[in-house]
Design an enzyme around this catalytic site. Sequence first.
Site, mmCIF file in Angstrom:
data_model
loop_
_atom_site.group_PDB
_atom_site.id
_atom_site.type_symbol
_atom_site.label_atom_id
_atom_site.label_comp_id
_atom_site.label_asym_id
_atom_site.label_seq_id
_atom_site.Cartn_x
_atom_site.Cartn_y
_atom_site.Cartn_z
ATOM 1 C CD GLU A 1 3.695 0.956 -3.607
ATOM 2 O OE1 GLU A 1 2.739 1.082 -2.796
ATOM 3 O OE2 GLU A 1 4.886 0.900 -3.263
ATOM 4 C CG ASP B 1 3.808 -2.234 2.363
ATOM 5 O OD1 ASP B 1 4.767 -2.447 3.118
ATOM 6 O OD2 ASP B 1 3.937 -2.092 1.133
ATOM 7 C CG HIS C 1 6.870 -4.401 0.843
ATOM 8 N ND1 HIS C 1 7.026 -3.033 0.870
ATOM 9 C CD2 HIS C 1 8.120 -4.897 0.621
ATOM 10 C CE1 HIS C 1 8.297 -2.719 0.664
ATOM 11 N NE2 HIS C 1 8.984 -3.828 0.512
ATOM 12 C CE1 TYR D 1 0.917 0.859 4.325
ATOM 13 C CE2 TYR D 1 -0.776 -0.756 4.853
ATOM 14 C CZ TYR D 1 0.269 0.064 5.244
ATOM 15 O OH TYR D 1 0.672 0.081 6.554
ATOM 16 C CB THR D 2 0.468 4.479 -1.679
ATOM 17 O OG1 THR D 2 -0.835 4.832 -1.178
ATOM 18 C CG2 THR D 2 0.330 3.824 -3.053
#
Length: 256
Positions: A116, A164, A154, A50-51
Amino acid sequence: MKPSLRLLAAAACALALAGCQHTAPRNPMATWVPSKNHDMRRPQVIVLHYTEQDSVAQSLRTLRTRNSGGRVSSHYLVGDDGRIYQLVSDDHRAWHAGAGSWGTIHELNSASIGIEIDNDGVEPFSEPQVAAILRLLEDLTARHRIPKTAVIGHSDLAPGRKIDPGPLFPWQRLHQAGFGIWPDPDAPPPPPGFDPIEALRLIGYPVDRPEAAIHSYRMRFRGDNGKALDDEDLRILHALTWRPSPAAAPVEAGAP
């Protein structure tokens, strides 16, 4: 212009264009004798992130420039509205995974495709976004022949360093669509002496820091931030690593 001059001009343009085309680096020590028996390097894993930023626009800027830790990128970015952006060719190495490992793979940037997801880490993932992720995974696994089980977070490859896509990510929903792994509901209970850390290693987690590996596992399979294992975790870990014995060959009627 005379026909002969036109032909010469066309040939010159063609040579100029050919000279500008990108070619793979060649070793000056060797004589180049090209073979057609090759193809592009293929990714083996898809990594979800995730960003942790406020908008797609902000994330696009970051992924095309740099953040506080230096230059970063990913192959794709999926917006909250389900729109899919591509920033790096599938065939190229994006800078998204960093240090870590998954199973026997120790250089994830070279062996993976990074996706992402526009999410700040505290809000649920939107329905259009999840639907877009599933469409993208279907496309990538089919085109690149990546096993559908080889979809990880990740945090899976970098326990203790990354969290994330976080405990809110709908991993079970992905598995229902055929991606990633999820515990087998038909698995028997773990046997006496079952080693949960060895099970984490068999799944793919680096276990040099067991508490960090447990935290990454818990975010994915329990949806929380726990850092210790309970009886339910032992059941899940056994179910994730259990393989049923091959069925015995059927006996024909009348056979002794």
